[in-house]
Write a protein that holds these residues in place. Structure first.
Motif, PDB file in Angstrom:
ATOM      1  N   LYS A 138      41.171  46.945  35.275  1.00 19.89           N
ATOM      2  CA  LYS A 138      42.279  48.041  34.815  1.00 19.89           C
ATOM      3  C   LYS A 138      42.078  48.466  33.414  1.00 19.89           C
ATOM      4  O   LYS A 138      41.893  47.564  32.718  1.00 19.89           O
ATOM      5  N   ALA A 139      42.152  49.584  33.193  1.00 24.03           N
ATOM      6  CA  ALA A 139      42.246  49.908  31.830  1.00 24.03           C
ATOM      7  C   ALA A 139      43.222  49.155  30.898  1.00 24.03           C
ATOM      8  O   ALA A 139      44.354  48.898  31.546  1.00 24.03           O
ATOM      9  N   ASN A 140      43.231  49.165  29.703  1.00 22.30           N
ATOM     10  CA  ASN A 140      43.970  48.360  28.797  1.00 22.30           C
ATOM     11  C   ASN A 140      44.105  46.837  29.078  1.00 22.30           C
ATOM     12  O   ASN A 140      44.900  46.132  28.735  1.00 22.30           O
ATOM     13  N   SER A 141      43.104  46.202  30.139  1.00 22.61           N
ATOM     14  CA  SER A 141      42.930  44.856  30.098  1.00 22.61           C
ATOM     15  C   SER A 141      42.013  44.480  29.212  1.00 22.61           C
ATOM     16  O   SER A 141      41.192  45.090  28.708  1.00 22.61           O
ATOM     17  N   LEU A 142      41.887  43.049  29.298  1.00 22.12           N
ATOM     18  CA  LEU A 142      40.783  42.394  28.288  1.00 22.12           C
ATOM     19  C   LEU A 142      39.843  42.092  29.060  1.00 22.12           C
ATOM     20  O   LEU A 142      39.627  41.557  30.086  1.00 22.12           O
ATOM     21  N   ALA A 143      38.368  42.255  28.469  1.00 19.84           N
ATOM     22  CA  ALA A 143      37.054  41.856  28.608  1.00 19.84           C
ATOM     23  C   ALA A 143      36.630  40.710  27.571  1.00 19.84           C
ATOM     24  O   ALA A 143      36.852  40.824  26.691  1.00 19.84           O
ATOM     25  N   LEU A 144      36.490  39.630  28.198  1.00 23.27           N
ATOM     26  CA  LEU A 144      35.760  38.519  27.492  1.00 23.27           C
ATOM     27  C   LEU A 144      34.418  38.501  27.984  1.00 23.27           C
ATOM     28  O   LEU A 144      33.993  38.530  28.998  1.00 23.27           O
ATOM     29  N   LEU A 145      33.262  38.223  26.958  1.00 23.09           N
ATOM     30  CA  LEU A 145      31.972  38.128  26.870  1.00 23.09           C
ATOM     31  C   LEU A 145      31.484  36.677  26.456  1.00 23.09           C
ATOM     32  O   LEU A 145      31.984  36.344  25.531  1.00 23.09           O
ATOM     33  N   THR A 146      31.103  35.962  27.474  1.00 18.72           N
ATOM     34  CA  THR A 146      30.898  34.711  27.391  1.00 18.72           C
ATOM     35  C   THR A 146      29.280  34.279  27.521  1.00 18.72           C
ATOM     36  O   THR A 146      28.621  34.819  28.159  1.00 18.72           O
ATOM     37  N   SER A 147      29.132  32.910  26.818  1.00 15.49           N
ATOM     38  CA  SER A 147      27.840  32.670  26.775  1.00 15.49           C
ATOM     39  C   SER A 147      27.559  31.105  26.672  1.00 15.49           C
ATOM     40  O   SER A 147      28.748  30.521  26.227  1.00 15.49           O
ATOM     41  N   LYS A 148      26.305  30.479  26.557  1.00  9.49           N
ATOM     42  CA  LYS A 148      26.270  29.074  26.168  1.00  9.49           C
ATOM     43  C   LYS A 148      25.015  29.085  25.509  1.00  9.49           C
ATOM     44  O   LYS A 148      23.836  29.684  25.986  1.00  9.49           O
TER      45      LYS A 148
END
Length: 356
Positions: free
Chosen positions: A217-227
């Motif tokens: 949903k809009a105004n929720s948070l997106a996390l970009l992850t890696s290793k």
């Protein structure tokens, strides 16, 4: 819009050249003093800075208007939420408890699993702004065997096999880096355009079909992850976060993706990112102690888990030029999600569960 190389004039420091232009700031190298100064974008323009190239001023004003409109929309949402909350309170404590329970079980935030990309890496960013180094290209194809990296039509695959030169792949990237899903790979342009895609289904009857993002949903948070290469998934880190502004759900022909709010987005350096381990906050509800992302490219996380991540970023950014903005980001998110920013629970992700 690219402001790098443009001449800026400051009321006190005089004339200088913009040498860096990122998400919410610009860095100007001033001629007279030789000093580098960082300014908030776009707010500083008109107030502290002017551009010699007046043709760009219209675009900057449009960005200002867009941000103001977004903030007005969010303010309206917050006001409506406050009214709803007040009405629920008047309906009695049992109704309030039920609403609260539902609220904190929401999983409308999303974490993306990204292949490691050191393209554009510097002291302020992990990468994800250019074509990977030769070493990383070789790892992604020969060792990790990432699916897209290993496709014959992939530019990096062609380069590794000697079919094209490094200059050719760099030229292709420069021409396509602002076109979602059209460049070398998602990762290479991720922090250029601040979009993240759902990818395609890897297994089962739906294998090869575009995935959707129907829970976002809009105004929720997106996390970009890696290793990092040759590390375990327990070392997976979060290298950038953004508030979701745009959500394309996806269908049978096109994959889903999310885009970033023009203001609320933050990237971390590698030194910062390795302090922000994904599994400190997330756990699989069905197998809480299992630390494996698996073949899927995204996981949904709760509002509380998202607020815990933002709180940790505030700690990491303390003493930096982004400390104030990180705090503003946290407060803004908590306001939208009706979370008490002073009473965010201690993280209880899979890493804590295995240690306990």
């Amino acid at each position: 819009m690219n402001l790098c190389g443009e001449i800026a004039i400051h009321k006190v420091f005089g004339k200088g050249k913009i040498i860096e232009f990122e998400q919410n700031y610009v860095v100007v190298l001033f001629d007279e003093t030789g000093a580098e100064k960082k300014f908030v974008f776009p707010a500083a323009f008109g107030q502290f800075l002017e551009l010699e190239n007046t043709a760009l001023l219209k675009e900057i004003e449009e960005v200002k208007i867009e941000i103001a409109q977004k903030e007005a929309e969010i303010k309206k949402v917050n006001e409506e939420s406050a009214k709803v909350k007040k009405n629920e309170k008047n309906m009695g404590s049992s109704s309030k408890t039920k609403a609260s329970t539902t609220k904190y079980s929401d999983r409308n935030n999303i974490a993306f699993k990204c292949n490691y990309c050191d393209g554009g890496k510097n002291n302020e960013v992990v990468g994800y702004k250019g074509v990977c180094s030769d070493e990383t290209i070789k790892y992604n194809i020969k060792v990790a065997k990432h699916i897209w990296c290993s496709q014959p039509e992939n530019m990096c695959f062609k380069y590794l096999n000697g079919e094209i030169s490094r200059d050719e792949i760099a030229k292709f990237y420069d021409e396509t880096k602002f076109e979602f899903s059209k460049s070398v790979c998602y990762e290479s342009q991720m922090l250029e355009i601040w979009n993240a895609g759902a990818g395609v289904t890897q297994n089962g009857d739906e294998k090869g079909k575009p995935m959707s993002l129907r829970n976002v949903k809009a105004n929720s948070l997106a996390l970009l992850t890696s290793k990092l290469p040759y590390t375990d998934d327990s070392d997976r880190f979060i290298f950038a976060v953004f508030l979701i502004d745009e959500n394309h759900e996806g269908d049978s022909r096109e994959e889903g993706y999310v885009g970033a709010n023009p203001k609320y987005r933050l990237q971390l350096s590698l030194d910062e990112a390795i302090k922000l381990k994904f599994w400190d906050y997330y756990f699989n509800p069905n197998k809480p102690e299992k630390i494996v992302f698996g073949s899927g490219l995204h996981r949904y996380i709760t509002d509380i888990q998202a607020s815990q991540v933002l709180k940790k970023i505030c700690e990491i950014k303390k003493g930096t030029s982004e400390e104030r903005f990180a705090k503003e980001f946290l407060e803004h998110y908590c306001l939208i999600k009706e979370i008490d920013s002073d009473n965010i629970p201690t993280p209880n992700g899979a890493l804590q569960r295995t240690m306990g």
